[in-house]
Motif scaffolding. Structure first.
Motif: not given
Length: 841
Positions: A779-791
């Motif tokens: 989950x942390x890697x997803x959250x900190x992925x550059x350019x990830x959409x806000x939702x």
């Protein structure tokens, strides 16, 4: 507090001691084939208990009470009973040595054939006839039966609800099995292990909510921290910082701020009228025009017949100035003296502000009197010490000296006279202080205006001594004596079984309310604006700010922009933001101002947004969610394990290699439950609960061991999330009474409903389960992925928090908590559980 590595070192040292003791025991044969109980104790049992398992040697042996003789009553350093140990001779078999459990130990019923066999009755007879009775008498947690080679342990007296015959015991059948399973042996029977309840945890179906985690996992840190090193070189931040220094300086540190920023209230205005009038009436008696003091005597022989004391009353006025915590009582009294008394009144007053919070270490009641005398001496002689100034000394003692000379002539020894008076000053400081007060009236023709301040955090004995001195002054000296106390201190002293007579002699009482944060901030911003507006032209050039943000800008720092930004752009007018600031600072105005300054300059708010708020005068440039995140993690993008001094992780607690999930939050739940219950019952003193009662609740319902609860409470006290009934207590004790503070209530609110708080705490907490850790890392890697959409970022954040809270809640799954039985506590518990369950589903 022991860390995990420390625990490993201690366990290794204990094992080495065990090896040495056993090798020595086996190397020296017993005196005969039938080794006695006394020999077994001296050669093996004593040494294992005291040298290997860490019990203090103060543990009582051969204790007799009501015809019962106990071999060992094991105590800790605080003299609390923990275990009964019954020693038998080696020939007395306690357990059938056949059979082996999966982990090298065996767990059997006390009354089963493994422990009830042979003519001696095994361990069962020892428990049935001795240990259970001794444990009930002495109030212990476990009972141990041993013949040196075999060790049997059970929870005595039990809290499982089963009869003794259905209780289980753990068995180490010989020294070789102890060697193979030494960590378990140490956990079950050592002082630390018994305090942490490892044996009870092992034997009972409902486990303690704590687990050993020597090498925990930590989620990888955010790779994008915000740099803070260049802020001091940025002209933009330097300019804002200067403005904030003006706006948020503690009020009592600046005379101009005292004058312009004190928040008036109806009560303070009424107090002004009463105290100014009282000062006027008292000072009229010592008006310099009513009498003159003869500095030189024409005829020393007339001194015996002539009284040099002027006709002034012997008693003064005693005033109690009380109010809520941080209601500005100290500032009010300074403002009264500096700005509310007229020039004529101030010329007739000698002001002495005795601050006990600046007295250093006051060790006993005598030191209180000496501090009062020293402060009055400084006020009387403008900082000079009477013993070093012969003129001042004789000015104070002139009547006595002249009388002695008149009676004894030149034979009087001046050095002897001085030595006598100095000795009296040291031995009777309160009497010396009264002489100083009388001297101020009769010689200097001034009204003593004495303020006793900062006594709330003294011990009860020292508080009573201060009140006794104030009462003594009021009865024997002419002056205006004021004592400043918090409301909590007043009702605590009034509730004492032997209250101070101070309250009987206190003729005037003044009460001040705590100002609202909005009023405080508005007064500061108004003052800041006036400072900018009155800045001369030479200094006004500093109002132009250059910033390298994108391009080179020049921006004029106007008073209107600064005031509007601080009030609106930072949402200090927003109800939630004001509440967060108030509660984090525990309604302490000084801390609140410091928190406001740190918040506004927090790099995590992003310079671009702050600049945009200034440049566009937009009140919506920074949202309340960003403010909340800035409060939690003011210096970096993620919360650091080392607390920022305002926000703490209440989800987990670590001590001695143990992790106690949710222990701080559960304690706060219980204290908040007590506060709400007292509020609904309209109790005058609300929210306090005895520590022993709280510990019993946590042990019986939540299965949190006593030692962990006590350490959690001390940590909460140091973090200022709870407070003790007696604020002078330097630690939480079993007899203390405690209640939740505003900061603790805010942590409860965030822990129950703020997913950002949950995620931030999960990033710094110790995770003991590898599978849970892997899920959180994903989950942390997803959250900190550059350019990830806000939702997607929001979903990843809540998933992370959901997994984290879920693993914390898991040990409580067997707790049978219903709202009908435990009120608000259960409501909070079920709210957290339902939030977790809904996310999991």
């Amino acid at each position: 507090m022991l860390g995990p590595e420390t625990f490993i070192v201690e366990l290794d040292a204990a094992f080495e001691a065990f090896q040495a003791i056993v090798d020595e025991y086996k190397g020296i044969p017993a005196s005969d084939d039938a080794e006695t109980e006394t020999e077994a104790r001296s050669r093996l049992i004593d040494r294992l208990l005291f040298e290997c398992l860490g019990w203090p040697r103060s543990a009582r042996q051969e204790l007799t009470r009501d015809a019962d003789r106990t071999d060992y009553l094991m105590k800790d350093e605080a003299d609390r009973n923990w275990a009964i140990v019954e020693a038998k001779r080696p020939a007395h078999a306690l357990a059938n040595p056949t059979g082996e459990g999966k982990d090298g130990t065996r767990k059997f019923k006390l009354s089963g054939p493994a422990l009830d066999f042979g003519s001696g009755g095994g361990a069962w007879s020892v428990y049935r006839e001795q240990i259970v009775r001794y444990g009930a008498v002495h109030g212990t947690c476990i009972g141990i039966a041993t013949n040196g080679n075999q060790w049997v342990g059970a929870a005595v007296p039990s809290r499982s609800g089963r009869g003794l015959e259905d209780e289980f015991a753990v068995v180490f059948a010989d020294l070789n099995r102890i060697r193979r399973q030494f960590e378990q042996f140490y956990n079950f029977f050592s002082l630390d292990g018994v305090r942490l309840g490892f044996l009870e945890n092992f034997l009972q179906e409902t486990a303690w909510v704590s687990y050993r985690c020597l090498r925990p996992y930590f989620v990888e840190r955010n790779p994008r921290p915000i740099a803070t090193s260049g802020l001091g070189d940025d002209e933009y931040y330097r300019t804002i910082s200067r403005a904030l220094d003006v706006a948020f300086t503690p009020i009592e540190d600046d005379e101009h701020i005292v004058e312009h920023c004190f928040v008036e209230s109806r009560e303070s205005k009424d107090a002004d009228d009463r105290l100014v009038r009282l000062t006027e009436l008292l000072s009229e008696v010592v008006d310099p025009g009513t009498a003159e003091y003869e500095a030189e005597l024409k005829d020393a022989g007339d001194v015996v017949q002539e009284s040099l004391e002027l006709a002034v009353p012997s008693a003064g006025a005693l005033v109690l100035l009380s109010g809520e915590l941080s209601s500005g009582k100290t500032t009010y009294i300074q403002r009264l003296h500096r700005h509310k008394l007229s020039v004529r009144q101030k010329s007739r007053v000698r002001f002495a502000h005795i601050r006990f919070d600046r007295a250093g270490d006051l060790s006993d009641v005598g030191s209180v009197g000496r501090w009062v005398a020293d402060q009055l001496q400084d006020a009387t002689f403008s900082g000079a010490t009477s013993g070093t100034s012969q003129g001042q000394f004789f000015d104070l003692y002139r009547p006595e000296w002249e009388q002695r000379r008149a009676l004894f002539g030149d034979a009087t020894d001046r050095r002897e006279f001085i030595a006598e008076r100095l000795k009296l000053q040291r031995s009777e400081p309160v009497a010396y202080a009264q002489r100083l007060l009388g001297h101020t009236v009769r010689r200097h023709r001034r009204l003593p205006f004495v303020v006793f301040d900062g006594i709330d955090h003294l011990s009860a004995a020292l508080q009573n001594e201060v009140l006794r001195i104030a009462t003594t002054f009021q009865l024997n000296c002419y002056g205006f004596f004021t004592v400043i106390l918090d409301d909590a201190t007043v009702w605590r002293l009034l509730g004492d079984s032997n209250p101070s007579p101070f309250f009987d002699y206190c003729g005037t009482r003044v009460w001040l309310p705590r100002p609202k944060i909005g009023e405080v901030l508005n007064s500061r911003l108004k003052y800041l604006k006036s400072v900018f507006e009155t800045t001369d032209s030479a200094a006004s050039s500093g109002s132009v700010v250059r910033t390298s943000l994108g391009r080179s800008f020049q921006w004029v720092l106007s008073a209107e922009q600064v005031a509007k930004f601080l009030r609106d752009g930072m949402l200090l007018e927003d109800r939630d933001v004001r509440k967060w600031i108030e509660m984090l600072s525990n309604y302490n105005i000084r801390e609140m101002l410091r928190l406001c300054k740190e918040l506004i300059l927090a790099p995590c708010l992003r310079k671009e947004k702050v600049f945009a708020a200034f440049a566009t005068s937009s009140i919506n440039a920074i949202g309340s969610g960003q403010i909340a995140r800035a409060l939690i993690r003011p210096r970096h993008r993620n919360y650091v394990a080392r607390s920022n001094g305002w926000v703490y992780n209440v989800y987990s607690f670590r001590t001695s290699g143990l992790v106690a999930p949710l222990a701080p939050l559960m304690v706060l739940f219980a204290l908040e439950d007590q506060r709400l219950l007292d509020h609904s019952n309209r109790e005058e003193v609300r929210g306090f609960i005895r520590v022993d009662d709280l510990v019993a609740f946590c042990e019986s319902l939540l299965r949190i061991p006593r030692q962990i609860v006590m350490e959690v409470l001390e940590w909460l006290r140091q973090s200022r999330m709870i407070q003790t009934y007696d604020p002078s207590e330097d630690a939480v004790r079993a007899t203390s009474r405690i209640k939740i503070e505003a900061r603790g209530r805010l942590h409860v609110e965030w822990a129950l409903g703020d997913w950002n708080y949950m995620r931030e705490m999960g990033e710094v907490d110790a995770i003991g389960d590898r599978q849970v850790f892997d899920q959180m890392m994903e989950c942390s890697r997803k959250f900190h992925t550059p350019g990830i959409p806000t939702d997607a970022m929001t979903e990843a954040s809540t998933q992370f928090a959901n997994v984290y809270i879920g693993q914390l809640m898991a040990p409580y799954s067997k707790a049978r908590i219903t709202s009908s039985e435990h009120g608000h506590f259960s409501a909070h518990f079920l709210q957290l559980e339902s939030k977790w369950c809904s996310r999991v589903a």
